[in-house]
Design a protein around this motif. Structure first.
Motif, PDB file in Angstrom:
ATOM      1  N   PRO A   1      28.000  53.968  88.628  1.00 14.24           N
ATOM      2  CA  PRO A   1      29.286  54.673  88.629  1.00 14.24           C
ATOM      3  C   PRO A   1      29.115  56.152  88.299  1.00 14.24           C
ATOM      4  CG  PRO A   1      29.096  53.244  86.713  1.00 14.24           C
ATOM      5  CD  PRO A   1      27.896  52.985  87.578  1.00 14.24           C
ATOM      6  N   VAL A   2      30.061  56.924  88.760  1.00  9.10           N
ATOM      7  CA  VAL A   2      30.114  58.336  88.414  1.00  9.10           C
ATOM      8  C   VAL A   2      31.356  58.552  87.558  1.00  9.10           C
ATOM      9  CG1 VAL A   2      28.891  59.100  90.490  1.00  9.10           C
ATOM     10  CG2 VAL A   2      31.385  58.980  90.515  1.00  9.10           C
ATOM     11  N   THR A   3      31.327  59.607  86.756  1.00 12.95           N
ATOM     12  CA  THR A   3      32.487  59.990  85.974  1.00 12.95           C
ATOM     13  C   THR A   3      33.122  61.189  86.647  1.00 12.95           C
ATOM     14  OG1 THR A   3      31.461  59.195  83.942  1.00 12.95           O
ATOM     15  CG2 THR A   3      33.299  60.736  83.699  1.00 12.95           C
ATOM     16  N   MET A   4      34.421  61.098  86.905  1.00 14.11           N
ATOM     17  CA  MET A   4      35.125  62.193  87.543  1.00 14.11           C
ATOM     18  C   MET A   4      36.190  62.719  86.578  1.00 14.11           C
ATOM     19  SD  MET A   4      37.392  62.487  91.040  1.00 14.11           S
ATOM     20  CE  MET A   4      36.398  61.281  91.824  1.00 14.11           C
ATOM     21  N   TYR A   5      36.064  64.001  86.243  1.00 15.85           N
ATOM     22  CA  TYR A   5      37.046  64.672  85.403  1.00 15.85           C
ATOM     23  C   TYR A   5      38.139  65.204  86.321  1.00 15.85           C
ATOM     24  CZ  TYR A   5      33.677  64.105  81.720  1.00 15.85           C
ATOM     25  OH  TYR A   5      32.821  63.554  80.802  1.00 15.85           O
ATOM     26  N   THR A   6      39.397  64.867  85.992  1.00 16.53           N
ATOM     27  CA  THR A   6      40.521  65.125  86.876  1.00 16.53           C
ATOM     28  C   THR A   6      41.741  65.607  86.093  1.00 16.53           C
ATOM     29  OG1 THR A   6      41.445  62.904  86.645  1.00 16.53           O
ATOM     30  CG2 THR A   6      39.784  63.187  88.343  1.00 16.53           C
TER      31      THR A   6
ATOM     32  N   ILE B   1      31.803  53.208  95.775  1.00 19.61           N
ATOM     33  CA  ILE B   1      31.263  53.951  94.638  1.00 19.61           C
ATOM     34  C   ILE B   1      32.280  53.888  93.511  1.00 19.61           C
ATOM     35  CG2 ILE B   1      30.507  56.199  93.810  1.00 19.61           C
ATOM     36  CD1 ILE B   1      29.696  56.768  96.778  1.00 19.61           C
ATOM     37  N   GLU B   2      31.855  53.311  92.393  1.00 22.04           N
ATOM     38  CA  GLU B   2      32.733  53.163  91.237  1.00 22.04           C
ATOM     39  C   GLU B   2      32.947  54.515  90.564  1.00 22.04           C
ATOM     40  OE1 GLU B   2      32.737  50.890  86.953  1.00 22.04           O
ATOM     41  OE2 GLU B   2      31.475  50.102  88.557  1.00 22.04           O
ATOM     42  N   VAL B   3      34.206  54.811  90.258  1.00 17.18           N
ATOM     43  CA  VAL B   3      34.567  56.080  89.637  1.00 17.18           C
ATOM     44  C   VAL B   3      35.268  55.807  88.311  1.00 17.18           C
ATOM     45  CG1 VAL B   3      35.964  58.170  89.863  1.00 17.18           C
ATOM     46  CG2 VAL B   3      34.812  57.232  91.871  1.00 17.18           C
ATOM     47  N   ALA B   4      34.732  56.376  87.238  1.00 13.48           N
ATOM     48  CA  ALA B   4      35.402  56.352  85.939  1.00 13.48           C
ATOM     49  C   ALA B   4      36.133  57.683  85.808  1.00 13.48           C
ATOM     50  CB  ALA B   4      34.382  56.190  84.816  1.00 13.48           C
ATOM     51  N   GLU B   5      37.443  57.638  85.771  1.00 17.73           N
ATOM     52  CA  GLU B   5      38.265  58.846  85.785  1.00 17.73           C
ATOM     53  C   GLU B   5      38.652  59.260  84.370  1.00 17.73           C
ATOM     54  OE1 GLU B   5      42.086  60.409  88.372  1.00 17.73           O
ATOM     55  OE2 GLU B   5      41.510  58.308  88.450  1.00 17.73           O
ATOM     56  N   VAL B   6      38.535  60.567  84.071  1.00 14.24           N
ATOM     57  CA  VAL B   6      38.907  61.115  82.773  1.00 14.24           C
ATOM     58  C   VAL B   6      39.865  62.280  83.018  1.00 14.24           C
ATOM     59  CG1 VAL B   6      38.086  62.168  80.635  1.00 14.24           C
ATOM     60  CG2 VAL B   6      36.643  60.496  81.825  1.00 14.24           C
TER      61      VAL B   6
END
Length: 85
Positions: free
Chosen positions: A4-9, A28-33
């Protein structure tokens, strides 16, 4: 497919929504912050973007970051990380 990737939003970021949708479609798994709700995340984004609070900022498993990348750039970086395993 990948780690997974971390996406700052932010809630209002259309580029963030589009990129997340494209990555999800490709598995693609996205961990959203949300940087407007997490001050530490906002500080991190500023630190990796030369003092700018730019989203989307995507962080990979090795700690590297990309600012406002295309889905193709994210996938290419993930392939590179997978090749190094």
């Amino acid at each position: 497919m990948s780690e997974p990737v971390t996406m700052y939003t932010t809630q209002w970021c259309a580029f963030c929504r589009r990129l997340k949708s494209q990555l999800n479609r490709d598995g693609i798994e996205v961990a959203e912050v949300d940087i407007e709700r997490d001050t530490e995340a906002a500080t991190f984004v500023v630190s990796v973007n030369g003092g700018n609070m730019t989203v989307p900022t995507v962080v990979f498993s090795d700690g590297t970051a990309m600012t406002n990348p295309s889905a193709a750039q994210v996938k290419e970086r993930l392939r590179g990380l997978a090749a190094n395993l």
